[in-house]
Design a protein around this motif. Structure first.
Motif, PDB file in Angstrom:
ATOM      1  N   ASP A   1      -6.031   0.560  -6.189  1.00  0.00           N
ATOM      2  CA  ASP A   1      -7.415   1.202  -6.079  1.00  0.00           C
ATOM      3  C   ASP A   1      -8.496   0.666  -7.045  1.00  0.00           C
ATOM      4  O   ASP A   1      -9.595   1.282  -7.141  1.00  0.00           O
ATOM      5  CB  ASP A   1      -6.955   2.471  -6.882  1.00  0.00           C
ATOM      6  N   TRP A   2      -8.296  -0.350  -7.649  1.00  0.00           N
ATOM      7  CA  TRP A   2      -9.339  -1.185  -8.466  1.00  0.00           C
ATOM      8  C   TRP A   2     -10.375  -1.648  -7.776  1.00  0.00           C
ATOM      9  O   TRP A   2     -10.060  -2.161  -6.391  1.00  0.00           O
ATOM     10  CB  TRP A   2      -8.899  -2.193  -9.484  1.00  0.00           C
ATOM     11  N   LYS A   3     -11.805  -1.371  -7.957  1.00  0.00           N
ATOM     12  CA  LYS A   3     -12.763  -1.863  -7.037  1.00  0.00           C
ATOM     13  C   LYS A   3     -13.051  -3.288  -7.182  1.00  0.00           C
ATOM     14  O   LYS A   3     -13.408  -3.974  -6.405  1.00  0.00           O
ATOM     15  CB  LYS A   3     -14.039  -1.033  -7.273  1.00  0.00           C
ATOM     16  N   ASN A   4     -13.413  -3.760  -8.411  1.00  0.00           N
ATOM     17  CA  ASN A   4     -13.545  -5.255  -8.788  1.00  0.00           C
ATOM     18  C   ASN A   4     -12.779  -6.320  -8.442  1.00  0.00           C
ATOM     19  O   ASN A   4     -12.958  -7.416  -8.220  1.00  0.00           O
ATOM     20  CB  ASN A   4     -14.260  -5.409  -9.995  1.00  0.00           C
TER      21      ASN A   4
ATOM     22  N   LYS B   1      -8.623  -6.122  -6.898  1.00  0.00           N
ATOM     23  CA  LYS B   1      -7.486  -5.354  -6.363  1.00  0.00           C
ATOM     24  C   LYS B   1      -6.058  -6.208  -6.712  1.00  0.00           C
ATOM     25  O   LYS B   1      -5.997  -7.177  -6.389  1.00  0.00           O
ATOM     26  CB  LYS B   1      -7.554  -4.990  -4.897  1.00  0.00           C
TER      27      LYS B   1
ATOM     28  N   ASN C   1       0.765  -1.212   0.097  1.00  0.00           N
ATOM     29  CA  ASN C   1      -0.190  -0.047   0.046  1.00  0.00           C
ATOM     30  C   ASN C   1       0.907   1.228   0.022  1.00  0.00           C
ATOM     31  O   ASN C   1       0.376   2.226  -0.812  1.00  0.00           O
ATOM     32  CB  ASN C   1      -1.002  -0.066   1.268  1.00  0.00           C
TER      33      ASN C   1
ATOM     34  N   GLU D   1      -1.221   4.530 -12.472  1.00  0.00           N
ATOM     35  CA  GLU D   1      -2.509   4.069 -12.034  1.00  0.00           C
ATOM     36  C   GLU D   1      -2.235   2.710 -11.364  1.00  0.00           C
ATOM     37  O   GLU D   1      -1.595   1.672 -11.823  1.00  0.00           O
ATOM     38  CB  GLU D   1      -3.308   3.540 -13.114  1.00  0.00           C
TER      39      GLU D   1
END
Length: 317
Positions: free
Chosen positions: A120-123, A125, A104, A116
């Motif tokens: 941070d991806w929702k579906n 990680k 992190n 990027e």
């Protein structure tokens, strides 16, 4: 014991950024140095993955032996275009560390560079993943659109020619899948995409068996030999014949019941009782359900002989 120095981390990383867009490669190496200055030891473990490499990985578990390791065909991953890289965290003694809050912290550093972060991806990680697409979508990349100055660092390599302890990602999954299909033990976690001690041990055992330099590194010679042995599996005719296992005799119903109970507990196989005669007190045998392929049936029979000391026959169904 070897210490984790900036030189070690940068040398590992420089091999992995070959083939990346020059802006991405520069940011990746900058991130390694930024993290080191903060007390975090990281190295780049995956950069470019070519279309043929991606297609070969997609074939595993589908048209090739082994288990499925990816759902992406060639052209369906940002890695295929040289705009993404993965990293791993290391301890002070060059050992990879797969978990922990350092991922992190490095994610936050990468975002400072405009990258990027997969965390941070929702579906889904993906903590070790960074990408930088110049605001282009995957669909635009597939259509052939590229940002200005799309030169790459170095000659586009076959990135399969160097995998080492500490690497992670889909290429490692591909390696693990091939080793497993070749019956080398890759550890209790199976195909997890992490090149740790168990995968290193499997590579060394493969190298020793085939007379290669035993160093646990998947270089050109080792990768070529793994690919050659794996290809032989694909070329073997598949035996679709059905076979059963039939045991020697049990003298009474109690012995039979105990034996069936052990089989179901240890293996979960479908079993049948087979009386040897119509006498009031016949002897019995156990007959299993179907095994597809004689090699599979012979292997199962060998397990029973070893584990229980039974006489076991392999019979065509």
């Amino acid at each position: 014991m070897a210490k984790t120095t900036l030189k070690y981390l940068k040398e590992r990383s420089e091999k992995k950024v070959v083939g990346l867009h020059q802006t991405i490669a520069s940011k990746a190496l900058q991130l390694v140095e930024m993290a080191y200055n903060k007390g975090y030891y990281i190295a780049i473990t995956q950069g470019l993955r070519t279309f043929p490499e991606q297609d070969a990985l997609y074939a595993q578990g589908r048209t090739k032996p082994g288990k499925v390791v990816t759902n992406a065909k060639g052209g369906q991953s940002i890695h295929n275009y040289g705009f993404a890289f993965d990293f791993a965290v290391f301890d002070e003694n060059q050992n990879p560390v797969w978990t922990g809050n350092t991922y992190n912290k490095v994610g936050a550093l990468g975002k400072q560079l405009g990258l990027e972060w997969g965390g941070d991806w929702k579906n889904f990680k993906d903590l070790p993943h960074f990408e930088y697409t110049f605001a282009l979508t995957l669909k635009q990349l597939q259509a052939g659109k590229r940002p200005p100055g799309s030169a790459v660092i170095g000659t586009v390599p076959n990135s399969n020619n160097y995998l080492d302890k500490g690497d992670q990602g889909t290429l490692v999954k591909g390696l693990q899948g091939k080793l497993q299909a070749l019956e080398f033990n890759i550890g209790s976690t199976g195909i997890d995409g992490f090149f740790g001690a168990a995968t290193e041990k499997a590579v060394k055992e493969f190298q020793k068996k085939h007379g290669l330099k035993v160093d646990g590194i998947v270089g050109t010679a080792t990768q070529s030999k793994i690919d050659a042995e794996y290809k032989k599996l694909s070329e073997k005719p598949t035996d679709k014949t059905k076979w059963r296992l039939v045991t020697g005799t049990f003298q009474n119903a109690e012995q039979l019941a105990n034996a069936i109970k052990r089989l179901k507990k240890d293996h979960g196989w479908l079993t049948y009782e087979k009386a040897e005669s119509l006498d009031p007190n016949p002897t019995y045998r156990i007959m299993t359900g179907f095994f597809i392929g004689k090699d599979v049936a012979e292997k199962a029979a060998a397990e029973l002989r070893k584990d229980y000391g039974w006489t076991v026959y392999v019979k065509e169904a």
